[in-house]
Design an enzyme around this catalytic site. Structure first.
Site, PDB file in Angstrom:
ATOM      1  CG  ASN A  96       3.015   4.702  -7.150  1.00  0.00           C
ATOM      2  OD1 ASN A  96       2.666   5.849  -7.397  1.00  0.00           O
ATOM      3  ND2 ASN A  96       2.609   4.067  -6.072  1.00  0.00           N
ATOM      4  CD  GLU A 138      -0.092   0.488  -6.032  1.00  0.00           C
ATOM      5  OE1 GLU A 138      -1.260   0.182  -5.740  1.00  0.00           O
ATOM      6  OE2 GLU A 138       0.741   0.918  -5.212  1.00  0.00           O
ATOM      7  CB  CYS A 169       9.027   2.020  -8.562  1.00  0.00           C
ATOM      8  SG  CYS A 169       9.132   0.696  -7.355  1.00  0.00           S
ATOM      9  CD  GLU A 227      11.519   5.497  -7.181  1.00  0.00           C
ATOM     10  OE1 GLU A 227      10.386   5.112  -7.523  1.00  0.00           O
ATOM     11  OE2 GLU A 227      11.987   5.301  -6.052  1.00  0.00           O
ATOM     12  CB  CYS A 274      12.586  -0.154  -4.029  1.00  0.00           C
ATOM     13  SG  CYS A 274      12.480  -0.473  -5.790  1.00  0.00           S
ATOM     14  CB  CYS A 306      14.196   2.250  -8.220  1.00  0.00           C
ATOM     15  SG  CYS A 306      12.476   1.920  -8.648  1.00  0.00           S
TER      16      CYS A 306
HETATM   17  N1  THU Z   1       7.125   2.468  -4.885  1.00  0.00           N
HETATM   18  C1  THU Z   1       7.705   3.373  -5.714  1.00  0.00           C
HETATM   19  O1  THU Z   1       7.027   3.967  -6.560  1.00  0.00           O
HETATM   20  N2  THU Z   1       9.029   3.587  -5.590  1.00  0.00           N
HETATM   21  C2  THU Z   1       9.858   2.930  -4.718  1.00  0.00           C
HETATM   22  O2  THU Z   1      11.064   3.144  -4.737  1.00  0.00           O
HETATM   23  C3  THU Z   1       9.291   1.976  -3.774  1.00  0.00           C
HETATM   24  C4  THU Z   1       7.831   1.735  -3.859  1.00  0.00           C
HETATM   25  C5  THU Z   1       5.683   2.200  -5.040  1.00  0.00           C
HETATM   26  C6  THU Z   1       5.360   0.808  -5.495  1.00  0.00           C
HETATM   27  C7  THU Z   1       3.954   0.643  -4.975  1.00  0.00           C
HETATM   28  O3  THU Z   1       3.056   1.180  -5.929  1.00  0.00           O
HETATM   29  C8  THU Z   1       3.919   1.495  -3.732  1.00  0.00           C
HETATM   30  O4  THU Z   1       5.039   2.357  -3.792  1.00  0.00           O
HETATM   31  C9  THU Z   1       3.974   0.711  -2.430  1.00  0.00           C
HETATM   32  O5  THU Z   1       5.054  -0.139  -2.421  1.00  0.00           O
END
Ligand code: THU
Length: 157
Positions: free
Chosen positions: A62, A64, A73, A75, A112, A115
């Site tokens: 991930n 940010e 994300c 994925e 999520c 994804c």
């Molecule tokens: N996140 C992912 O990397 N994958 C997911 O399927 C859901 C959320 C990350 C996004 C963000 O950086 C952190 O988790 C908190 O939401």
């Protein structure tokens, strides 16, 4: 009017040692990938590893941003990376793992909705389903055989 119902099949393994070796290896790649997570805002480090049909592995984490929705994300960074570096190479399986920053305790990490939609696009693009591995809230390792099982009634265009 008809009342309909859906059921999904998946495998559940109660601990890491129970997992077949192919999953263990990919899981360790996803765990290792977390080191490059850029998650100063959520402090939730997510790693993803994709095993391609030629046996190579592509990872993602991930990423940010101060403007939260601009982040991405793990994925999706992994899948888009694969889409760029090996556009025609199909996926065999994808593993997602997450921990809080600085911890080793596995968190629940089903993908999520966004994804899941992108996973479906890769199944469509490659005309091949792929397995998805993640941990649930009870710490079980879940293996789904296709993104279609994770995302019924997805958007189609
Ligand atoms: N996140 C992912 O990397 N994958 C997911 O399927 C859901 C959320 C990350 C996004 C963000 O950086 C952190 O988790 C908190 O939401």
């Amino acid at each position: 009017m008809k009342s309909e119902s859906l059921s999904i099949n998946y495998k559940s393994f109660s601990n890491f040692n129970e997992l077949p070796e192919v999953y263990q290896r990919l899981w360790n790649e996803a765990l290792n990938a977390r080191k490059s997570s850029y998650s100063p805002y959520s402090k939730f480090t997510v790693g993803c590893a994709i095993e391609l049909e030629d046996g190579s592995v592509i990872t993602g984490t991930n990423q940010e941003n101060a403007a939260f929705p601009a982040g991405l994300c793990a994925e999706r960074t992994a899948m888009y990376r694969a889409g760029i570096h090996a556009p025609r190479t199909k996926f065999r399986r994808l593993a997602i793992c997450a921990t809080k920053a600085g911890e080793d305790i596995l968190q629940s990490a089903p993908p999520c909705g966004g994804c899941r939609q992108v996973m479906l696009e890769f199944e469509k693009r490659h005309q091949q389903k792929f397995e998805i591995l993640f941990t649930d809230a009870s710490g079980n390792f879940i293996v789904m055989e296709s993104a279609t099982n994770l995302f019924p009634f997805s958007f189609v265009f």
